[in-house]
Design an enzyme around this catalytic site. Structure first.
Site, mmCIF file in Angstrom:
data_model
loop_
_atom_site.group_PDB
_atom_site.id
_atom_site.type_symbol
_atom_site.label_atom_id
_atom_site.label_comp_id
_atom_site.label_asym_id
_atom_site.label_seq_id
_atom_site.Cartn_x
_atom_site.Cartn_y
_atom_site.Cartn_z
ATOM 1 N N GLY A 14 16.639 -49.342 35.191
ATOM 2 C CA GLY A 14 16.736 -50.385 34.156
ATOM 3 C C GLY A 14 15.583 -50.413 33.167
ATOM 4 N N ASN A 16 15.410 -48.891 30.304
ATOM 5 C CA ASN A 16 15.974 -49.082 28.957
ATOM 6 C C ASN A 16 16.426 -50.527 28.761
ATOM 7 O OD1 ASN A 16 16.203 -46.528 27.220
ATOM 8 N ND2 ASN A 16 16.791 -45.808 29.264
ATOM 9 N N MET A 88 26.077 -45.371 35.925
ATOM 10 C CA MET A 88 26.548 -44.119 36.518
ATOM 11 C C MET A 88 28.028 -44.162 36.904
ATOM 12 S SD MET A 88 23.861 -42.477 36.207
ATOM 13 C CE MET A 88 24.096 -40.980 37.134
ATOM 14 N N LYS A 89 28.806 -44.743 36.029
ATOM 15 C CA LYS A 89 30.234 -44.846 36.319
ATOM 16 C C LYS A 89 30.959 -44.634 34.995
ATOM 17 C CE LYS A 89 33.829 -46.167 38.686
ATOM 18 N NZ LYS A 89 34.351 -45.449 39.811
ATOM 19 N N ILE A 90 32.040 -43.887 35.040
ATOM 20 C CA ILE A 90 32.772 -43.647 33.791
ATOM 21 C C ILE A 90 33.527 -44.915 33.404
ATOM 22 C CG2 ILE A 90 34.711 -42.347 32.791
ATOM 23 C CD1 ILE A 90 33.619 -39.929 34.380
ATOM 24 N N ASN A 105 26.198 -45.450 24.376
ATOM 25 C CA ASN A 105 25.577 -44.916 25.581
ATOM 26 C C ASN A 105 24.340 -44.132 25.179
ATOM 27 O OD1 ASN A 105 25.325 -44.017 28.338
ATOM 28 N ND2 ASN A 105 26.212 -42.045 27.731
ATOM 29 N N HIS A 107 22.137 -40.879 26.385
ATOM 30 C CA HIS A 107 22.286 -39.714 27.267
ATOM 31 C C HIS A 107 21.036 -38.824 27.152
ATOM 32 C CE1 HIS A 107 24.422 -36.702 29.571
ATOM 33 N NE2 HIS A 107 23.955 -35.795 28.741
HETATM 34 C C1 GRF Z 1 18.260 -42.707 31.110
HETATM 35 O O1 GRF Z 1 17.466 -41.563 31.157
HETATM 36 C C2 GRF Z 1 19.540 -42.464 30.363
HETATM 37 O O2 GRF Z 1 19.431 -41.423 29.439
HETATM 38 C C3 GRF Z 1 20.505 -42.065 31.434
HETATM 39 O O3 GRF Z 1 20.116 -42.795 32.560
HETATM 40 C C4 GRF Z 1 18.729 -43.101 32.494
HETATM 41 C C5 GRF Z 1 18.566 -44.564 32.763
HETATM 42 O O4 GRF Z 1 17.249 -44.950 32.957
HETATM 43 N N1 GRF Z 1 21.855 -42.310 30.997
HETATM 44 P P1 GRF Z 1 16.862 -46.470 33.145
HETATM 45 O O5 GRF Z 1 17.734 -47.028 34.256
HETATM 46 O O6 GRF Z 1 17.108 -47.161 31.836
HETATM 47 O O7 GRF Z 1 15.412 -46.461 33.508
#
Ligand code: GRF
Length: 187
Positions: A14, A16, A88-90, A105, A107
């Site tokens: 988390g 981000n 982590m889920k589509i 999203n 990535h």
């Molecule tokens: C990030 O590196 C993002 O690019 C990927 O999952 C990671 C999430 O990191 N999709 P966080 O949970 O925000 O620390």
């Protein structure tokens, strides 16, 4: 400016999410984080929702009715915009249809290269020159929607997966807020 009610979807650390929460406290930032949804009860990111008093919901995606539960939560909190940040889920087509062009999203690669998981090990194996991150709209194809922005850096000879991840995440903390500002710049 009226801030858009936003939900952040997470599964783990988390970082981000935390970065977005801090940005959203600025009056000029276009979104308000109104809800956090996690598919993982133990996601560390939930601690940020608690700390900053943001409503959060754990939604077990093993439950056959989970899509409706997600939609109900989104409606309840009048969510207009969704950020996937380490979710982590589509996302199902059902949700995408309800939030057309309103889900983004982040990535950890320079899309369209290295869609999916384990991006850093594949980059190193491929002897890539550059790494980075991409913020994109979410459509029905995995990591396939149109790009909002990318940020890149040159890979050093001694960069391993851990270092690549660190450098990429540092860029993500700039890329995601910038992408959001770009999306809402004329609204
Ligand atoms: C990030 O590196 C993002 O690019 C990927 O999952 C990671 C999430 O990191 N999709 P966080 O949970 O925000 O620390």
């Amino acid at each position: 400016m009226v801030k858009k009610n936003t939900c952040v979807f997470i599964s783990g650390k988390g970082s981000n999410l935390k970065n977005l929460i801090l940005h959203s406290r600025d009056n000029n930032f276009p979104i308000r984080i109104s809800l956090v949804i996690s598919n993982n009860k133990k996601a560390n990111g939930i601690s940020y929702a608690k700390k900053y008093r943001i409503p959060y919901a754990f939604i077990n995606t093993k439950n056959p009715n989970y899509e409706n539960k997600i939609l109900l939560n989104l409606k309840k909190h009048k969510i207009k915009f969704i950020c996937l940040a380490g979710y982590m889920k589509i996302i199902s087509n059902y949700l995408i249809k309800n939030y057309q062009n309103k889900i983004i999203n982040i990535h950890p690669s320079l899309l369209p290269k290295f869609k999916g998981l384990n991006t850093f090990s594949r980059m190193l194996k491929n002897k890539e020159i550059k790494a980075g991150c991409t913020v994109h709209f979410v459509n029905e194809k995995l990591d396939g929607g149109s790009t909002i922005l990318r940020k890149s850096f040159f890979i050093n000879n001694n960069d391993d997966e851990i270092i690549l991840k660190k450098k990429t995440q540092k860029l993500e903390y700039k890329a995601l807020p910038e992408a959001i500002i770009k999306i809402f710049r004329y609204t």
